[in-house]
Design an enzyme around this catalytic site. Structure first.
Site: not given
Length: 512
Positions: A255, A291, A371
């Protein structure tokens, strides 16, 4: 029979002779006088002078022996005229109390109750300074003639000063000079503090940072962490990544590089290292279901982070999260492993398959921008890729619930992306939902895919899958995680509940 013993009798102790008194009464006469012999030395020291036969007293010896005693000399004429009474005068200077003056008036006594030494004859004598000072000329003459001054030769060559005293004097002068020099040196060094009225807090010397400390781990790990900037025509975003190979491969989140699926081939990806270098990167491949993504940069002498074994983690182990939260690059936070094998499901919008992975839960502060960054253990090894956070409604910041993809899964998927450009996961071939009842808890089969692994193994709609291999299944997310722990084509036992009975079916997993 009486025995008489003869003994010698001292004549001096014999009984005195008996004399007869005129009255005819017998009486004892005087004892003979015995005088001891006089020592000549004592007689010379204490005997009478030569020519003196009697006592020293003039009365005993007679005035002729000593002559007339001398009388006081006559008073000098000068003293008589100065202090004596005038010739023919018999009056005294002081009259007794109560006497009358020649004119008949009563005079006060010359003495009084006050202690006046000049008026009271009974007062004690008082010694005071002389009535008349010495002339200044005589004083100066007396001081000037007190002594002579020493010349330089007298002092140096010791004609009037002993050499030992001169040496001691020099040593004392040397010690005093050295002490003064030290005091001046300390005052010069502390000059700033002397001219300031502030109080400085005491500090300890710089402490050593032992191997394994947070500072030591962060210093070794940070050069391998990058900040990732993604720009597309519709906007952009930031995240983090970690260098895993010397060839320039960086693992991050799907993402992050795709802006949650909105990126295209025109997206520009830039990596920023901790030393400030900015290097363009290209996308190698992604795995939307877990992810994860891999990008590549061309940099010499890159610092690479080593993979650790995430299966060896235990709840309570210390971990560090490193990344660029909220755009703040090169940020380090510390925490512990809060939980293991925590299934996380995210995304799944727009008809896409949801992101599902078996996460490591940590209380290390993780925020947006972390992230793709690494989660490292106390040895500095990579044990997870930070991916998601959970927060309360209306709060997008860290509340101590962060989730990371285990490093064992990230390593396997990254190797597949680098090698093949894509990732294949094991698939059961069934759609399920989470159920919880008194009789069964797990993932209930809603339907099965034709010619899928579940259909071929005999799994039917309504079955509740409770275990896959060694992994318990308590909900639908855990079933997905349990199946993906195996490889496509691998045969695993599946425990399920059907109509109140528990069955074990051997299933050969397919590929998605």
């Amino acid at each position: 029979m009486l025995m008489v013993m003869n003994q010698n009798i001292d004549p001096s102790q014999a009984t005195p002779p008996v004399e007869q008194s005129p009255t005819g009464v017998d009486r004892v006469g005087p004892r003979p006088l015995e005088r001891p012999a006089v020592d000549p030395t004592a007689a010379a020291a204490f005997g009478r002078p030569a020519g003196v036969a009697g006592a020293f007293s003039p009365a005993a010896a007679g005035r002729a022996a000593f002559g007339e005693l001398p009388s006081a000399p006559p008073t000098p004429e000068a003293l008589v005229s100065a202090f004596g009474r005038p010739r023919g005068e018999t009056a005294v200077l002081q009259r007794p109390p109560g006497s009358r003056a020649p004119d008949g008036e009563q005079e006060d006594a010359l003495w009084s109750p006050e202690p006046d030494p000049w008026r009271d004859p009974a007062a004690g004598a008082v010694i005071g300074p002389p009535a008349v000072d010495e002339p200044e000329a005589e004083k100066k003459a007396e001081v000037t003639g007190a002594g002579t001054q020493l010349s330089l030769t007298d002092v140096l060559f010791g004609r009037r000063v002993k050499p030992l005293a001169l040496g001691v004097l020099g040593l004392v002068a040397l010690v005093i000079g050295a002490a003064g020099g030290l005091v001046g040196w300390f005052l010069a060094r502390g000059g700033d503090s002397l001219t300031s009225d502030v109080t400085l807090a005491t500090v300890e010397p710089a402490k050593e940072r032992p191997a394994g400390s947070v500072a030591d781990i962060a210093q070794r790990v940070r050069p391998a962490v990058v900040s990732i900037e993604v720009k597309i025509q519709q906007g952009g975003g930031t995240g983090s990544g970690v260098m895993i190979d010397a060839a320039g491969y960086i693992v991050t989140n799907w993402h992050v590089v795709t802006l949650e699926g909105r990126a295209d081939q025109s997206a520009k990806i830039t990596t920023v290292f901790t030393d400030g270098r900015r290097v363009d990167a290209k996308l190698v491949g992604t795995d939307a279901k877990t992810d994860l993504a891999v990008i590549k940069v061309d940099v010499p002498d890159a610092t690479v982070l080593q993979f650790g074994n995430s299966d060896e983690l235990q709840v309570g182990d210390s971990v560090l999260a490193i990344g660029s939260p909220l755009g703040l690059t090169d940020t380090v936070t510390q925490g512990i492993v809060s939980a293991l094998h925590r299934p996380v499901v995210a995304g799944g919008d727009n008809g896409e398959a949801p992101i599902t992975y078996d996460a490591i839960q940590t209380d290390a502060a993780v925020n947006q921008g972390n992230s793709g960054g690494p989660l490292v253990d106390s040895t500095g090894a990579l044990v997870g890729i930070n991916s998601a956070i959970r927060s309360s409604a209306g709060n997008t910041g860290s509340v101590g619930l962060g989730f990371a993809i285990p490093s064992n899964d990230a390593k396997r998927i990254a190797e597949a992306i680098i090698r093949d450009g894509q990732v294949k996961h094991a698939d059961l071939g069934a759609n399920v939902k989470s159920v919880s009842a008194e009789t069964a808890e797990g993932a209930q089969v809603v339907n099965v895919t034709d010619n899928g692994a579940a259909a071929k193994a005999g799994i039917v709609e309504g079955d509740v899958i409770r275990k896959v291999g060694d992994r318990l299944v308590r909900n639908a997310a855990e079933l997905t995680v349990a199946v993906r722990q195996h490889q496509p084509g691998q045969s695993v036992p599946v425990v399920l509940a059907r109509q109140g009975r528990e069955l074990t079916i051997q299933v050969t997993l397919g590929s998605d």
